[in-house]
Design a protein around this motif. Structure first.
Motif, PDB file in Angstrom:
ATOM      1  N   VAL A 135       7.250   1.445 -11.207  1.00  0.00           N
ATOM      2  CA  VAL A 135       6.987   0.712  -9.963  1.00  0.00           C
ATOM      3  C   VAL A 135       8.146  -0.215  -9.611  1.00  0.00           C
ATOM      4  N   LEU A 136       8.654  -0.962 -10.594  1.00  0.00           N
ATOM      5  CA  LEU A 136       9.757  -1.892 -10.324  1.00  0.00           C
ATOM      6  C   LEU A 136      11.014  -1.156  -9.880  1.00  0.00           C
ATOM      7  N   ASP A 137      11.273  -0.006 -10.485  1.00  0.00           N
ATOM      8  CA  ASP A 137      12.438   0.796 -10.069  1.00  0.00           C
ATOM      9  C   ASP A 137      12.283   1.268  -8.629  1.00  0.00           C
ATOM     10  N   TYR A 138      11.062   1.664  -8.281  1.00  0.00           N
ATOM     11  CA  TYR A 138      10.822   2.150  -6.917  1.00  0.00           C
ATOM     12  C   TYR A 138      10.949   1.002  -5.913  1.00  0.00           C
ATOM     13  N   VAL A 139      10.426  -0.156  -6.278  1.00  0.00           N
ATOM     14  CA  VAL A 139      10.513  -1.336  -5.411  1.00  0.00           C
ATOM     15  C   VAL A 139      11.976  -1.679  -5.128  1.00  0.00           C
ATOM     16  N   LYS A 140      12.788  -1.626  -6.164  1.00  0.00           N
ATOM     17  CA  LYS A 140      14.214  -1.915  -6.003  1.00  0.00           C
ATOM     18  C   LYS A 140      14.884  -0.872  -5.114  1.00  0.00           C
ATOM     19  N   LYS A 141      14.494   0.372  -5.306  1.00  0.00           N
ATOM     20  CA  LYS A 141      15.095   1.479  -4.551  1.00  0.00           C
ATOM     21  C   LYS A 141      14.807   1.370  -3.059  1.00  0.00           C
ATOM     22  N   VAL A 142      13.562   1.048  -2.701  1.00  0.00           N
ATOM     23  CA  VAL A 142      13.183   1.004  -1.278  1.00  0.00           C
ATOM     24  C   VAL A 142      13.431  -0.356  -0.642  1.00  0.00           C
ATOM     25  N   GLY A 143      13.775  -1.347  -1.456  1.00  0.00           N
ATOM     26  CA  GLY A 143      14.069  -2.674  -0.925  1.00  0.00           C
ATOM     27  C   GLY A 143      12.853  -3.395  -0.390  1.00  0.00           C
ATOM     28  N   TYR A 144      11.749  -3.281  -1.123  1.00  0.00           N
ATOM     29  CA  TYR A 144      10.503  -3.913  -0.684  1.00  0.00           C
ATOM     30  C   TYR A 144      10.620  -5.430  -0.703  1.00  0.00           C
TER      31      TYR A 144
ATOM     32  N   SER B   8       0.825  -1.202   0.000  1.00  0.00           N
ATOM     33  CA  SER B   8       0.000   0.000   0.000  1.00  0.00           C
ATOM     34  C   SER B   8       0.864   1.257   0.000  1.00  0.00           C
ATOM     35  N   ASP B   9       2.038   1.198   0.673  1.00  0.00           N
ATOM     36  CA  ASP B   9       2.977   2.333   0.656  1.00  0.00           C
ATOM     37  C   ASP B   9       3.484   2.582  -0.764  1.00  0.00           C
ATOM     38  N   ILE B  10       3.756   1.498  -1.463  1.00  0.00           N
ATOM     39  CA  ILE B  10       4.239   1.622  -2.850  1.00  0.00           C
ATOM     40  C   ILE B  10       3.160   2.234  -3.729  1.00  0.00           C
ATOM     41  N   ALA B  11       1.927   1.738  -3.591  1.00  0.00           N
ATOM     42  CA  ALA B  11       0.817   2.250  -4.388  1.00  0.00           C
ATOM     43  C   ALA B  11       0.611   3.741  -4.143  1.00  0.00           C
ATOM     44  N   LYS B  12       0.694   4.142  -2.884  1.00  0.00           N
ATOM     45  CA  LYS B  12       0.512   5.553  -2.533  1.00  0.00           C
ATOM     46  C   LYS B  12       1.626   6.408  -3.125  1.00  0.00           C
ATOM     47  N   ALA B  13       2.858   5.929  -3.018  1.00  0.00           N
ATOM     48  CA  ALA B  13       4.002   6.688  -3.532  1.00  0.00           C
ATOM     49  C   ALA B  13       3.963   6.821  -5.049  1.00  0.00           C
ATOM     50  N   MET B  14       3.447   5.803  -5.717  1.00  0.00           N
ATOM     51  CA  MET B  14       3.394   5.792  -7.178  1.00  0.00           C
ATOM     52  C   MET B  14       2.102   6.413  -7.728  1.00  0.00           C
TER      53      MET B  14
ATOM     54  N   LYS C  42       1.832  -7.131 -18.440  1.00  0.00           N
ATOM     55  CA  LYS C  42       1.393  -7.227 -19.835  1.00  0.00           C
ATOM     56  C   LYS C  42       0.013  -7.874 -19.928  1.00  0.00           C
ATOM     57  N   GLU C  43      -0.188  -8.923 -19.117  1.00  0.00           N
ATOM     58  CA  GLU C  43      -1.470  -9.621 -19.124  1.00  0.00           C
ATOM     59  C   GLU C  43      -2.610  -8.683 -18.736  1.00  0.00           C
ATOM     60  N   ARG C  44      -2.343  -7.754 -17.820  1.00  0.00           N
ATOM     61  CA  ARG C  44      -3.356  -6.816 -17.343  1.00  0.00           C
ATOM     62  C   ARG C  44      -3.303  -5.468 -18.060  1.00  0.00           C
ATOM     63  N   ARG C  45      -2.526  -5.424 -19.133  1.00  0.00           N
ATOM     64  CA  ARG C  45      -2.437  -4.230 -19.990  1.00  0.00           C
ATOM     65  C   ARG C  45      -1.973  -2.992 -19.226  1.00  0.00           C
ATOM     66  N   ILE C  46      -1.010  -3.202 -18.343  1.00  0.00           N
ATOM     67  CA  ILE C  46      -0.396  -2.083 -17.623  1.00  0.00           C
ATOM     68  C   ILE C  46       0.758  -1.565 -18.473  1.00  0.00           C
ATOM     69  N   SER C  47       0.831  -0.278 -18.649  1.00  0.00           N
ATOM     70  CA  SER C  47       1.822   0.293 -19.562  1.00  0.00           C
ATOM     71  C   SER C  47       3.247  -0.010 -19.112  1.00  0.00           C
ATOM     72  N   ASP C  48       4.157  -0.051 -20.085  1.00  0.00           N
ATOM     73  CA  ASP C  48       5.569  -0.314 -19.781  1.00  0.00           C
ATOM     74  C   ASP C  48       6.140   0.769 -18.869  1.00  0.00           C
ATOM     75  N   ALA C  49       5.681   2.003 -19.062  1.00  0.00           N
ATOM     76  CA  ALA C  49       6.189   3.116 -18.255  1.00  0.00           C
ATOM     77  C   ALA C  49       5.824   2.942 -16.783  1.00  0.00           C
TER      78      ALA C  49
ATOM     79  N   ILE D 253       1.885  -6.022 -11.066  1.00  0.00           N
ATOM     80  CA  ILE D 253       3.262  -5.787 -11.523  1.00  0.00           C
ATOM     81  C   ILE D 253       4.239  -6.680 -10.765  1.00  0.00           C
ATOM     82  N   LEU D 254       4.071  -6.757  -9.442  1.00  0.00           N
ATOM     83  CA  LEU D 254       4.972  -7.578  -8.626  1.00  0.00           C
ATOM     84  C   LEU D 254       4.840  -9.057  -8.931  1.00  0.00           C
ATOM     85  N   ASN D 255       3.668  -9.451  -9.422  1.00  0.00           N
ATOM     86  CA  ASN D 255       3.445 -10.855  -9.767  1.00  0.00           C
ATOM     87  C   ASN D 255       3.726 -11.153 -11.237  1.00  0.00           C
ATOM     88  N   GLY D 256       4.315 -10.166 -11.921  1.00  0.00           N
ATOM     89  CA  GLY D 256       4.698 -10.380 -13.309  1.00  0.00           C
ATOM     90  C   GLY D 256       3.552 -10.418 -14.295  1.00  0.00           C
TER      91      GLY D 256
END
Length: 326
Positions: free
Chosen positions: A44-53, A10-16, A32-39, A26-29
């Motif tokens: 989100v993945l960059d932020y997850v890596k940055k905060v060490g989720y 939820s913290d990630i969702a709020k920040a993004m 593309k299946e859910r038509r979420i844009s590449d951007a 996105i976290l479950n890969g």
């Protein structure tokens, strides 16, 4: 040294600035299946890596993931809600979900606290009976987690709901009493502006106006004690010489019936919006406007699962007919 707070989904969702559902996909890969844009996916993945989720124990990666739906009701002891809850459990299990029960006591603060805890624990979705003054909370909540309203809805807010046809149910009940040649029919209801209570009042008035009969309405406060409600109901029946009463809720009917028996007054014909367990009082004059628990549960679960899985993009507004049990 203070322990560092663990980052949640939820913290990630709020920040993004996106929903928990989107982050979860996105976290479950499944971007593309859910038509979420590449951007959005990359951001989100960059932020997850940055905060060490790191995923919590409640929500693990797909193979061992515990999937949970929370059911928030205002009284888990109410037979109508508990019966619907049992059906929801069975149907949710078919989709691989477990059900967590929360009792809000129709209190805004308790409901808000339960919802916040569900978000922090990364519960997948919510089925909620909204308490009074829930508008602001629901506006915040629906941006963070899939949610469907149950039993009553909020007209001003675009959100999915599944409710009973309260107006038609109360109309049918009142008409039935009128056709039984009752002349002085009273309605015992609550001081409330919520849609289920308004619908039952409107249905009663529709029938009384159609038959051109005088209406008798008694509203009680939800904060009144059981003894106070019993006394008010008895006074209402006796003072108005009522030969029939429609109780707007199961709880009011139980308290009213106890008062009638304790005071040993003449039993009027009674119809209650409630559950068939009222028929077990063994009084011939009682009928029940019963909600269709099975259909309510089916639609609630189907809609919520559809929203959690990203298959439903439009708001669903479902009204289920009631059944008059004579």
């Amino acid at each position: 040294m203070a322990r560092k707070k663990q980052i949640s989904i939820s913290d990630i969702a709020k920040a993004m600035g996106t929903s928990i559902t989107t982050v979860s996909f996105i976290l479950n890969g499944k971007a593309k299946e859910r038509r979420i844009s590449d951007a959005v996916n990359k951001r989100v993945l960059d932020y997850v890596k940055k905060v060490g989720y790191k995923p919590s124990q409640l929500v693990r990666k797909p193979a061992g993931r515990t999937k949970v739906i929370a059911l928030l009701v205002d009284n888990v002891a109410d037979p109508s809600f508990s019966e619907t809850g049992r059906y929801i459990e069975d149907i949710a299990a078919e989709y691989g979900y477990q059900v967590l029960y929360c009792d809000t006591a129709n209190d805004l603060n308790k409901a808000t606290q339960h919802i916040q805890l569900c978000i922090e624990k990364e519960v997948d979705g919510l089925i909620v009976i909204p308490p009074e003054d829930f508008e602001e909370t629901i506006m915040r909540t629906k941006q963070r987690i899939p949610i469907v309203l149950f039993d009553r809805f909020i007209p001003e807010i675009e959100i999915s709901y599944v409710v009973s046809d309260n107006r038609k149910g109360a109309y049918d009940a009142t008409k039935y009493l009128l056709e039984q040649e009752s002349k002085r029919i009273g309605l015992v209801s609550l001081y409330s502006n919520q849609t289920h209570i308004r619908g039952r009042l409107d249905g009663y008035m529709d029938a009384m106006d159609e038959f051109r009969m005088q209406s008798f309405i008694k509203k009680v406060s939800v904060e009144s004690s059981p003894d106070e409600i019993k006394e008010q109901v008895i006074e209402f029946i006796v003072d108005n010489k009522l030969d029939a009463v429609l109780f707007a809720t199961h709880s009011l009917a139980v308290k009213g019936l106890r008062g009638i028996k304790e005071k040993d007054i003449v039993m009027p014909k009674i119809v209650a919006v409630g559950n068939r367990v009222l028929l077990e009082y063994g009084v011939a004059e009682i009928s029940v406007v019963e909600q269709d628990a099975a259909q309510l549960a089916k639609k609630l679960t189907e809609i919520l699962v559809g929203e959690m899985e990203g298959r439903l993009q439009e708001v669903s507004r479902i009204i289920i007919p009631c059944q008059l049990k004579k």
